[in-house]
Design a protein around this motif. Structure first.
Motif, PDB file in Angstrom:
ATOM      1  N   ARG A   3       0.363  -5.542  15.279  1.00  0.00           N
ATOM      2  CA  ARG A   3      -0.148  -6.055  14.003  1.00  0.00           C
ATOM      3  C   ARG A   3       0.690  -5.537  12.836  1.00  0.00           C
ATOM      4  N   LEU A   4       1.191  -4.314  12.957  1.00  0.00           N
ATOM      5  CA  LEU A   4       2.188  -3.787  12.024  1.00  0.00           C
ATOM      6  C   LEU A   4       3.464  -3.562  12.816  1.00  0.00           C
ATOM      7  N   LYS A   5       4.596  -4.055  12.289  1.00  0.00           N
ATOM      8  CA  LYS A   5       5.818  -4.110  13.090  1.00  0.00           C
ATOM      9  C   LYS A   5       6.944  -3.324  12.424  1.00  0.00           C
ATOM     10  N   GLY A   6       6.785  -2.004  12.378  1.00  0.00           N
ATOM     11  CA  GLY A   6       7.809  -1.182  11.749  1.00  0.00           C
ATOM     12  C   GLY A   6       7.728  -1.239  10.233  1.00  0.00           C
ATOM     13  N   LEU A   7       6.523  -1.142   9.698  1.00  0.00           N
ATOM     14  CA  LEU A   7       6.296  -1.278   8.254  1.00  0.00           C
ATOM     15  C   LEU A   7       6.742  -0.024   7.500  1.00  0.00           C
ATOM     16  N   ASP A   8       7.432  -0.231   6.374  1.00  0.00           N
ATOM     17  CA  ASP A   8       7.844   0.850   5.470  1.00  0.00           C
ATOM     18  C   ASP A   8       7.226   0.596   4.099  1.00  0.00           C
ATOM     19  N   LEU A   9       6.724   1.672   3.477  1.00  0.00           N
ATOM     20  CA  LEU A   9       6.086   1.529   2.169  1.00  0.00           C
ATOM     21  C   LEU A   9       6.033   2.884   1.478  1.00  0.00           C
ATOM     22  N   SER A  10       6.185   2.886   0.157  1.00  0.00           N
ATOM     23  CA  SER A  10       6.012   4.135  -0.598  1.00  0.00           C
ATOM     24  C   SER A  10       5.232   3.846  -1.874  1.00  0.00           C
ATOM     25  N   VAL A  11       4.450   4.837  -2.315  1.00  0.00           N
ATOM     26  CA  VAL A  11       3.721   4.762  -3.581  1.00  0.00           C
ATOM     27  C   VAL A  11       3.935   6.091  -4.294  1.00  0.00           C
ATOM     28  N   ARG A  12       4.326   6.018  -5.564  1.00  0.00           N
ATOM     29  CA  ARG A  12       4.602   7.228  -6.332  1.00  0.00           C
ATOM     30  C   ARG A  12       3.436   7.592  -7.248  1.00  0.00           C
ATOM     31  N   ALA A  13       3.407   8.839  -7.650  1.00  0.00           N
ATOM     32  CA  ALA A  13       2.425   9.295  -8.629  1.00  0.00           C
ATOM     33  C   ALA A  13       2.638   8.514  -9.918  1.00  0.00           C
ATOM     34  N   GLY A  14       1.542   8.063 -10.535  1.00  0.00           N
ATOM     35  CA  GLY A  14       1.649   7.368 -11.808  1.00  0.00           C
ATOM     36  C   GLY A  14       2.045   5.911 -11.708  1.00  0.00           C
ATOM     37  N   GLU A  15       1.814   5.284 -10.532  1.00  0.00           N
ATOM     38  CA  GLU A  15       2.078   3.846 -10.428  1.00  0.00           C
ATOM     39  C   GLU A  15       1.014   3.176  -9.560  1.00  0.00           C
ATOM     40  N   ILE A  16       0.839   1.879  -9.806  1.00  0.00           N
ATOM     41  CA  ILE A  16      -0.051   1.041  -8.996  1.00  0.00           C
ATOM     42  C   ILE A  16       0.827   0.077  -8.212  1.00  0.00           C
ATOM     43  N   VAL A  17       0.782   0.185  -6.900  1.00  0.00           N
ATOM     44  CA  VAL A  17       1.522  -0.738  -6.035  1.00  0.00           C
ATOM     45  C   VAL A  17       0.526  -1.737  -5.451  1.00  0.00           C
ATOM     46  N   GLY A  18       0.747  -3.012  -5.740  1.00  0.00           N
ATOM     47  CA  GLY A  18      -0.128  -4.070  -5.222  1.00  0.00           C
ATOM     48  C   GLY A  18       0.430  -4.642  -3.937  1.00  0.00           C
ATOM     49  N   ILE A  19      -0.442  -4.811  -2.944  1.00  0.00           N
ATOM     50  CA  ILE A  19      -0.047  -5.469  -1.691  1.00  0.00           C
ATOM     51  C   ILE A  19      -0.508  -6.918  -1.773  1.00  0.00           C
ATOM     52  N   ALA A  20       0.444  -7.848  -1.744  1.00  0.00           N
ATOM     53  CA  ALA A  20       0.126  -9.279  -1.775  1.00  0.00           C
ATOM     54  C   ALA A  20       0.420  -9.877  -0.412  1.00  0.00           C
ATOM     55  N   GLY A  21      -0.500 -10.677   0.097  1.00  0.00           N
ATOM     56  CA  GLY A  21      -0.273 -11.309   1.392  1.00  0.00           C
ATOM     57  C   GLY A  21      -1.436 -12.187   1.783  1.00  0.00           C
ATOM     58  N   VAL A  22      -1.163 -13.172   2.612  1.00  0.00           N
ATOM     59  CA  VAL A  22      -2.219 -14.003   3.177  1.00  0.00           C
ATOM     60  C   VAL A  22      -3.008 -13.148   4.168  1.00  0.00           C
ATOM     61  N   ASP A  23      -4.322 -13.290   4.174  1.00  0.00           N
ATOM     62  CA  ASP A  23      -5.162 -12.484   5.061  1.00  0.00           C
ATOM     63  C   ASP A  23      -4.689 -12.627   6.508  1.00  0.00           C
ATOM     64  N   GLY A  24      -4.689 -11.514   7.235  1.00  0.00           N
ATOM     65  CA  GLY A  24      -4.317 -11.547   8.645  1.00  0.00           C
ATOM     66  C   GLY A  24      -2.877 -11.161   8.907  1.00  0.00           C
ATOM     67  N   ASN A  25      -2.156 -10.721   7.865  1.00  0.00           N
ATOM     68  CA  ASN A  25      -0.760 -10.335   8.051  1.00  0.00           C
ATOM     69  C   ASN A  25      -0.568  -8.836   8.204  1.00  0.00           C
ATOM     70  N   GLY A  26      -1.685  -8.109   8.387  1.00  0.00           N
ATOM     71  CA  GLY A  26      -1.583  -6.675   8.659  1.00  0.00           C
ATOM     72  C   GLY A  26      -2.220  -5.785   7.601  1.00  0.00           C
ATOM     73  N   GLN A  27      -2.818  -6.410   6.549  1.00  0.00           N
ATOM     74  CA  GLN A  27      -3.422  -5.597   5.486  1.00  0.00           C
ATOM     75  C   GLN A  27      -4.522  -4.689   6.026  1.00  0.00           C
ATOM     76  N   SER A  28      -5.434  -5.257   6.805  1.00  0.00           N
ATOM     77  CA  SER A  28      -6.565  -4.475   7.323  1.00  0.00           C
ATOM     78  C   SER A  28      -6.079  -3.332   8.195  1.00  0.00           C
ATOM     79  N   GLU A  29      -5.101  -3.622   9.058  1.00  0.00           N
ATOM     80  CA  GLU A  29      -4.571  -2.586   9.952  1.00  0.00           C
ATOM     81  C   GLU A  29      -3.880  -1.478   9.149  1.00  0.00           C
ATOM     82  N   LEU A  30      -3.188  -1.858   8.076  1.00  0.00           N
ATOM     83  CA  LEU A  30      -2.513  -0.873   7.236  1.00  0.00           C
ATOM     84  C   LEU A  30      -3.529   0.070   6.590  1.00  0.00           C
ATOM     85  N   ILE A  31      -4.570  -0.493   5.996  1.00  0.00           N
ATOM     86  CA  ILE A  31      -5.604   0.322   5.333  1.00  0.00           C
ATOM     87  C   ILE A  31      -6.272   1.247   6.351  1.00  0.00           C
TER      88      ILE A  31
END
Length: 509
Positions: free
Chosen positions: A272-300
């Protein structure tokens, strides 16, 4: 004017609260009539009166001009009234057909004729363009399909008037578009619809008239063609609403969340997640955009310890938190506003006060020597209920008695009050009215400005574009684009979410 439904001067009381105070709503044949109001304004209560789940203290209900006494939902069904509830009334282990015929089963020689029922359900599905597999198990189909099963349930029972309670709150944009088409088909067939919604754009797009209620009282009914979004918002909350998110440019600092090469398989051993890379820094809001079912639930779920990672690493402040338990993840400095508030956010039979300390009840001042200090618990709850405007009769009220929007505000209050290093906000404004959305967005930006990292997951592209400092597009289990909001728009984001348009990343749209 002939009305198919008239609810005249309805009053409904609960202990300590008047939910509906002298409300009138009249539904014409062949119209889509919006019922608009803040969280806890009494919209669902009013419709539960029409559907026979509650009995009013005062007022009368007329169906096609004749006064009726709707004592239970069976009476409502017999009168041609059906209701699709915000939280679906489906048995997950049953098939679509078994759910639809439940309590109304066709029999042959004393036995349920399931084959005949499946054929009837499939015919109805095809007639209204619902495209539901009558033999599918509820647990195996999407939320959008479950909603269609609920619609079929009302149509199977002969409903001429359909009540929809927040029908788009849990749907993806594509599913919302499809639902609007279904509404048009139903109206063309001569049905009439009452639509409870907070989404003002939907009212402008699909509804004929709109009745507004505020704090349990009727404000009035307007023709949608004669009004606009700003006027509707003002009628709903009693003040002007700003639809612009007011924020200064982000000043990101050190990396708080770093995810490297994350692979997560589901129960069927499919990635469901295929080698996903992601970073979030202090003092920023990173939005995840995607059609449902592309791995959002598994990531959370993997970040928060609700699901195990197969390979890859999750680092929080340079410490490996991969596959820690949910409590250890929480104590490491992560807050979580879950996308399913009933499954992961609340214990529905606990009081709202108890729910507000679910993450901290075992710590001082809420407990000492493993004994709960209810005075401190309810004192804290009262403070947050006031700050976040959670509409509840008291801190002792069970969570399940609150409206969906007020349940959501209680969860948000609990998580933001802890001011974690990383806040994961999954669909944080789902089911909230425009006033509450404005407030929550302001709170998220305040946390960002305190130097906290925020990961925002939302199906609302307006929200992603307005609130995020950086947008990560997820497609097929990978982050396929990392882009600034000012470098994109809804159309471009839609292409990226569908797996195309990557070559345009970084160009101004």
């Amino acid at each position: 004017m002939d009305y198919v439904i008239e609810m005249l001067h309805i009053r409904k009381e609960f202990p300590g609260v008047v939910a509906n105070d002298d409300i009138t709503i009249q539904l014409r044949k062949g119209e889509i009539h919006a019922l608009l109001g803040e969280n806890g304004a009494g919209k669902s209560t009013l419709m539960n009166v029409l559907f026979g789940l509650y009995q009013p203290e005062q007022g009368e209900i007329r169906v096609k001009g004749k006064e009726v006494n709707i004592t239970n939902p069976n009476v409502a069904n017999d009168l041609g009234i059906g209701m699709v509830h915000q939280h679906f009334m489906l048995v997950e282990t049953f098939t679509v057909t078994q759910n639809i015929i439940l309590g109304n089963e066709p029999t042959k020689h004393g036995r349920v004729n399931i084959k005949e029922a499946e054929e009837e359900v499939q015919k109805l599905s095809d007639k209204y363009g619902l495209r539901v597999d009558a033999t599918a198990k509820i647990s195996d189909i999407s939320v959008g399909m479950q909603q269609r099963a609920e619609i079929l349930k009302t149509l199977y029972r002969g409903a001429e008037v359909l009540i929809f309670d927040e029908p788009t709150a849990v749907l993806t944009p594509q599913e919302i578009t499809e639902l609007m088409e279904i509404f048009k088909t139903l109206i063309a067939e001569g049905k009439s619809i009452i639509l409870i919604t907070h989404k003002l754009k939907e009212i402008m797009q699909i509804c004929d008239r709109c009745t507004v209620i505020r704090k349990g009282k009727g404000i009035g009914t307007v023709n949608v063609a004669d009004t606009n979004v700003k006027e509707l918002a003002s009628l709903m909350v009693g003040r002007d609403i700003s639809f612009q998110v007011d924020k200064q440019p982000a000043k990101p600092k050190q990396t708080v969340l770093e995810i490297n090469d994350l692979v997560v398989k589901d129960s069927r051993k499919i990635d469901r997640l295929k080698g996903l890379d992601l970073s979030v820094r202090a003092g920023e809001i990173v939005g995840i955009a995607g059609v449902d079912g592309n791995g959002q639930s598994e990531l959370i779920e993997t970040i928060t310890g609700l699901r195990k990672a197969n390979t890859g690493k999750i680092l929080l402040n340079n410490k490996d938190i991969t596959n820690l338990s949910p409590r250890k993840v929480t104590e490491s400095g992560i807050g979580h506003i879950p996308q399913d508030r009933h499954k992961y956010g609340l214990v529905l039979d606990y009081s709202i006060g108890e729910n507000i300390v679910l993450q901290t009840y075992y710590k001082r001042p809420f407990s000492k020597y493993k004994i709960l200090n209810y005075k401190q618990i309810f004192s804290k709850a009262e403070q947050l209920i006031a700050e976040y405007d959670v509409r509840t009769p008291s801190v002792y009220t069970k969570a399940r008695a609150l409206s969906g929007g007020n349940q959501q505000k209680a969860i948000i209050a609990r998580e933001i009050d802890r001011s974690p290093d990383l806040l994961i906000a999954a669909q944080p404004t789902r089911g909230l009215d425009v006033g509450a959305i404005e407030f929550i967005h302001r709170k998220l930006i305040e946390e960002r400005d305190k130097g906290k990292a925020i990961l925002l997951i939302s199906f609302e592209l307006d929200e992603i574009l307005d609130v995020s400092d950086r947008i990560a597009v997820i497609y097929d289990g990978k982050i396929v684009a990392d882009i600034k909001p000012e470098e994109t728009n809804e159309q471009h984001l839609g292409l990226l979410m569908a797996g195309s348009g990557h070559e345009k990343v970084g160009e101004s749209s």
